[in-house]
Design a protein around this motif. Structure first.
Motif, PDB file in Angstrom:
ATOM      1  N   ALA A 270       2.660 -13.392  -8.304  1.00 18.75           N
ATOM      2  CA  ALA A 270       2.568 -12.066  -8.912  1.00 18.75           C
ATOM      3  C   ALA A 270       1.114 -11.695  -9.190  1.00 18.75           C
ATOM      4  N   ARG A 271       0.875 -10.398  -9.355  1.00 17.12           N
ATOM      5  CA  ARG A 271      -0.482  -9.926  -9.593  1.00 17.12           C
ATOM      6  C   ARG A 271      -1.033 -10.485 -10.902  1.00 17.12           C
ATOM      7  N   ARG A 272      -0.171 -10.551 -11.941  1.00 10.03           N
ATOM      8  CA  ARG A 272      -0.657 -11.084 -13.224  1.00 10.03           C
ATOM      9  C   ARG A 272      -1.032 -12.562 -13.107  1.00 10.03           C
ATOM     10  N   THR A 273      -0.340 -13.287 -12.194  1.00 10.68           N
ATOM     11  CA  THR A 273      -0.697 -14.690 -11.957  1.00 10.68           C
ATOM     12  C   THR A 273      -2.032 -14.780 -11.242  1.00 10.68           C
ATOM     13  N   VAL A 274      -2.270 -13.854 -10.317  1.00  8.56           N
ATOM     14  CA  VAL A 274      -3.571 -13.793  -9.639  1.00  8.56           C
ATOM     15  C   VAL A 274      -4.678 -13.589 -10.664  1.00  8.56           C
TER      16      VAL A 274
ATOM     17  N   SER B  44      -0.264 -13.689  -0.433  1.00 11.23           N
ATOM     18  CA  SER B  44       1.099 -13.661   0.106  1.00 11.23           C
ATOM     19  C   SER B  44       1.083 -13.852   1.616  1.00 11.23           C
ATOM     20  N   ALA B  45       0.115 -13.211   2.275  1.00  9.55           N
ATOM     21  CA  ALA B  45       0.012 -13.328   3.730  1.00  9.55           C
ATOM     22  C   ALA B  45      -0.320 -14.756   4.154  1.00  9.55           C
TER      23      ALA B  45
ATOM     24  N   HIS C   2     -17.580  -4.221  -1.257  1.00  8.45           N
ATOM     25  CA  HIS C   2     -16.247  -3.683  -1.517  1.00  8.45           C
ATOM     26  C   HIS C   2     -15.331  -4.842  -1.934  1.00  8.45           C
ATOM     27  N   PRO C   3     -15.537  -5.402  -3.125  1.00  7.93           N
ATOM     28  CA  PRO C   3     -14.736  -6.551  -3.562  1.00  7.93           C
ATOM     29  C   PRO C   3     -13.254  -6.198  -3.690  1.00  7.93           C
ATOM     30  N   LEU C   4     -12.427  -7.193  -3.566  1.00  6.90           N
ATOM     31  CA  LEU C   4     -10.977  -7.004  -3.557  1.00  6.90           C
ATOM     32  C   LEU C   4     -10.425  -6.904  -4.983  1.00  6.90           C
ATOM     33  N   SER C   5      -9.484  -6.012  -5.164  1.00  4.44           N
ATOM     34  CA  SER C   5      -8.790  -5.892  -6.448  1.00  4.44           C
ATOM     35  C   SER C   5      -7.753  -6.999  -6.553  1.00  4.44           C
ATOM     36  N   ASP C   6      -7.178  -7.151  -7.751  1.00  4.96           N
ATOM     37  CA  ASP C   6      -6.150  -8.172  -7.933  1.00  4.96           C
ATOM     38  C   ASP C   6      -4.933  -7.906  -7.059  1.00  4.96           C
ATOM     39  N   ASP C   7      -4.590  -6.635  -6.877  1.00  9.93           N
ATOM     40  CA  ASP C   7      -3.465  -6.292  -6.004  1.00  9.93           C
ATOM     41  C   ASP C   7      -3.756  -6.700  -4.561  1.00  9.93           C
ATOM     42  N   GLN C   8      -4.990  -6.451  -4.114  1.00 10.41           N
ATOM     43  CA  GLN C   8      -5.362  -6.835  -2.753  1.00 10.41           C
ATOM     44  C   GLN C   8      -5.398  -8.355  -2.595  1.00 10.41           C
ATOM     45  N   LEU C   9      -5.882  -9.042  -3.635  1.00 11.59           N
ATOM     46  CA  LEU C   9      -5.873 -10.506  -3.606  1.00 11.59           C
ATOM     47  C   LEU C   9      -4.444 -11.028  -3.536  1.00 11.59           C
ATOM     48  N   LYS C  10      -3.548 -10.376  -4.275  1.00 11.58           N
ATOM     49  CA  LYS C  10      -2.130 -10.766  -4.252  1.00 11.58           C
ATOM     50  C   LYS C  10      -1.565 -10.649  -2.842  1.00 11.58           C
TER      51      LYS C  10
END
Length: 503
Positions: free
Chosen positions: A483-487, A476-477, A464-472
């Motif tokens: 930003a997501r586009r930077t990720v 952040s945490a 279940h690999p992480l999406s860019d939003d989840q990586l973002k």
């Protein structure tokens, strides 16, 4: 009715300010750009082309004989009968003008102290590995009693290591690739057992599946002690605090006094996050020998020093025979024929060229020294702990401002030079990275953010690999609000595919 057209031509003058680069400046720029081994080749070529440039024997003193030269000026008519009076005068004037500098320009013929002749900066010659990463690990394989299947699995695991010497692939993926590409059907448990053997190889940390495991493997090889237990506890239970250098939090959690904490943190800083770097090149690359231009030494107390690697760069001087010839001609200037003057002009040109080359080598040495000193000052923490997360944002302009050098000069120094450090050998470009400014005004190194992003992806559930939003959100945490586009941009730069392709 005819019309007459007249063309009005206007002539205007404009004053423009421009910079003319001298031949000496071009020579200095070209030598600054050369790594140490190419500099040796360039010096050999120059000595072959210029007989006035030669290697000085140990103990040779600077040549001062030319200080006795006086300005030379002569208007005597010594031309042969085949020249007209005008030609004679023009030729004589050119010769006298060219020779008139003798005595001023050559008073102190410079000697470049290089190679083993240097006492304050002498160092041991350091050369790159002559065997590849793959061959070095295979040599250690030969010391084990392994079945053919174990041997094949081990070879595949070695071939899967990245530049740091870590295994970034999931073992299930390794199992599938062995079955598909090599027709080797082996369970994950067997691959893990072979991997354990690989992790016993030198240097410690090779074959780890994450930075945390890499450090744990290194600690496990230490002699049993209370200190080793504490180090293992920090890396195992307080890894996130350790990566963020929250030393106070760790000290409080372990109930250590200041002296105990200092000893613990010094030992933790000695761990190598990139064990593969010490083995030179990686599998899949053509073998290339690298000779570092800088040898950086980090003491246990955090003191960082460096020396230039002179390699086989010889001590250079202007030929004494050329200097003697100029002096002899000068002492007999009243009886010089045109042919003698032309010979003297030839000698002067060669001496000037030799002096210019020696000076250019000295400028190269000074330029490299001030540039590396600035890099160490700006990236001091990395040279202390070897953690890429410690690399602060630094661009060429930062070094140029600190050294007073031109931006293009810093670029030339950084393009093709290597530095040998306690943590491996790196190109100077490794120490440069752009900065990312958060909403709070905090400047973070993009390299630091990429390192954290890589760790998050390595630790994700491969099913279940992480999406860019989840990586973002995870970045952040951890204190990296981008930003997501930077990720997505950093992920692509790291060569990490999108989530659906990482399953």
């Amino acid at each position: 009715m005819s019309e007459r057209y007249s063309t009005i031509q206007e002539q205007t003058q404009q004053l423009k300010q421009g910079q003319i680069i001298s031949r000496q400046q071009l020579l200095q720029a070209s030598l600054v750009e050369l790594p140490v081994m190419q500099l040796v080749d360039r010096i050999n070529i120059e000595m072959n082309d210029n007989p006035a440039l030669e290697v000085a024997a140990p103990g040779d003193e600077d040549y001062q004989d030319s200080a006795d030269f006086q300005d030379y000026s002569d208007t005597s008519d010594t031309a042969d009968d085949f020249e007209t009076s005008s030609e004679r005068e023009e030729r004589q004037s050119a010769l006298d003008e060219a020779l008139s500098g003798i005595g001023r320009d050559d008073e102190d013929l410079p000697v470049y102290q290089g190679g083993s002749a240097m006492t304050e900066e002498r160092e041991e010659m350091v050369f790159g590995q002559t065997t590849s990463f793959y061959d070095q690990l295979k040599e250690q394989m030969g010391e084990l009693d392994m079945t053919d299947e174990e041997h094949d699995v081990m070879e595949y695991l070695i071939g899967s290591l990245d530049d740091d010497g870590l295994l970034r692939k999931d073992l299930e993926m390794v199992s599938e690739e062995l079955a598909i590409y090599h027709n080797i059907d082996v369970p994950v448990s067997e691959i893990e057992r072979v991997l354990t053997l690989l992790q016993s190889f030198d240097p410690a940390g090779i074959g780890a599946r994450s930075l945390q495991e890499c450090l744990q493997l290194q600690i496990a090889r230490r002699d049993p002690s209370r200190l080793r237990d504490l180090m293992q506890q920090v890396v195992s239970d307080y890894f996130e605090a350790f990566t963020k250098k929250h030393w106070d939090k760790i000290q409080s959690s372990l109930s250590l006094n200041d002296a105990q904490a200092e000893v613990l943190f010094q030992e933790l800083r000695k761990l190598n996050p990139r064990p593969g770097a010490s083995l030179g090149e990686t599998v899949g690359r053509s073998m290339q020998q690298i000779t570092p231009d800088f040898i950086v030494d980090t003491q246990d107390d955090g003191t960082v020093t460096f020396t230039l690697n002179n390699g086989e760069v010889p001590e250079l001087k202007v030929s004494q025979s050329f200097a003697d010839s100029m002096k002899e001609y000068q002492q007999n200037k009243d009886h010089l024929s045109r042919q003698t003057k032309e010979a003297l002009l030839y000698i002067k040109k060669k001496v000037d060229a030799a002096q210019g080359f020696i000076e250019a080598v000295k400028v190269r040495r000074k330029t490299l020294t001030v540039t590396m000193r600035a890099i160490i000052q700006l990236q001091h923490q990395f040279f202390v702990d070897g953690d890429e997360a410690s690399l602060r944002p630094m661009i060429l302009k930062d070094v140029a401002e600190k050294t007073g050098l031109d931006l293009s000069t810093v670029s030339r120094v950084s393009n093709s030079k290597y530095a040998q450090t306690r943590w491996g050998t790196f190109p100077l470009r490794h120490f440069f990275s752009d900065g990312y400014v958060t909403e709070n005004g905090e400047e973070l190194s993009t390299r630091q953010i990429k390192a954290v992003l890589r760790d998050i992806v390595d630790a994700e559930d491969k099913k279940h690999p992480l999406s860019d939003d989840q990586l973002k959100e995870m970045l952040s945490a951890k204190g990296y609000p981008i930003a997501r586009r930077t990720v997505a941009k950093y992920r692509e730069q790291l060569g990490i595919p999108i989530a659906r392709l990482r399953k």
